[in-house]
Design an enzyme around this catalytic site. Structure first.
Site, PDB file in Angstrom:
ATOM      1  CB  CYS A 123       3.874 -40.805  13.364  1.00  0.00           C
ATOM      2  SG  CYS A 123       4.939 -41.575  14.601  1.00  0.00           S
ATOM      3  CG  HIS A 125      -0.300 -43.104  16.596  1.00  0.00           C
ATOM      4  ND1 HIS A 125      -0.245 -42.841  15.250  1.00  0.00           N
ATOM      5  CD2 HIS A 125       0.947 -42.830  17.082  1.00  0.00           C
ATOM      6  CE1 HIS A 125       0.982 -42.436  14.935  1.00  0.00           C
ATOM      7  NE2 HIS A 125       1.723 -42.411  16.036  1.00  0.00           N
ATOM      8  CD  GLU A 126       1.405 -41.977  20.827  1.00  0.00           C
ATOM      9  OE1 GLU A 126       2.558 -42.453  20.841  1.00  0.00           O
ATOM     10  OE2 GLU A 126       1.058 -41.099  20.027  1.00  0.00           O
ATOM     11  CG  HIS A 185       4.730 -45.344  18.568  1.00  0.00           C
ATOM     12  ND1 HIS A 185       5.655 -45.350  17.548  1.00  0.00           N
ATOM     13  CD2 HIS A 185       3.975 -44.232  18.367  1.00  0.00           C
ATOM     14  CE1 HIS A 185       5.476 -44.288  16.774  1.00  0.00           C
ATOM     15  NE2 HIS A 185       4.453 -43.591  17.238  1.00  0.00           N
TER      16      HIS A 185
HETATM   17 NI    NI Z   1       3.651 -41.876  16.426  1.00  0.00          NI
END
Ligand code: NI
Length: 169
Positions: free
Chosen positions: A92, A134-135, A138
């Site tokens: 990341c 993954h995004e 966030h």
């Molecule tokens: Ni990330």
């Protein structure tokens, strides 16, 4: 404009990002900055909170800028399909220098708005599926670190504390 990337410890990374009401020229400038910033650091994905803006936007590009057609812009994204499991090392931009193996779907379909404000759906497999998931994390204030347990997680946290003490984080 290339923007500074928020690192682990910055509270903006822990907030649930707010939906975008409409894709205005200001939002488009933000998207352009996100793309420029992602490419500047050869990333494959970047979420708005990572440049300090708590809005539901991410950009992703598994080719990291090598092929224009690979760029994905997602505003107010949601995952509408998920399938399979892959476990691969993941990093990341907000945790530079670290990675961990995390189980993610092998295929996802994301629906959201593009840079013009039109709805689109994009299927991602393998690396792109991982990047999408993954995004999306966030936007919920979650980081890959939160998926790790035990020694791996502790080792990363210990190294970050050490870097902080020496002013390198
Ligand atoms: Ni990330």
């Amino acid at each position: 404009m290339i923007r500074p990337i928020a690192k682990y410890g910055d509270e903006v990374l822990r907030r649930t990002a707010e939906p975008v009401e409409s894709v205005t020229p200001e939002i488009q400038r933000l998207i352009d900055d996100m793309v420029e910033t992602m490419y500047a650091v050869s990333g494959v994905g970047l979420a708005a909170p990572q440049i300090g803006v708590s809005r539901r936007i991410f950009v992703a590009d598994p080719s990291s800028g090598h092929r224009d057609e690979d760029l994905v812009v997602m505003v107010n994204p949601e995952i509408i399909e998920r399938e399979g499991v892959q476990t691969e090392p993941e990093g990341c931009l907000s945790l530079p220098g670290f990675e961990g193996s995390i189980a993610r779907p092998t295929r996802v379909v994301v629906r959201g708005l593009d840079r013009e404000g039109d709805q689109h759906e994009i299927e991602g497999t393998d690396l792109l599926a991982r990047a999408f998931q993954h995004e999306m994390d966030h936007l919920e204030g979650s980081l890959f670190l939160d998926h790790l347990r035990g020694f791996t997680r502790e080792a990363i946290l210990r190294k970050i504390r050490k870097l902080r003490r020496s002013g390198k984080w």
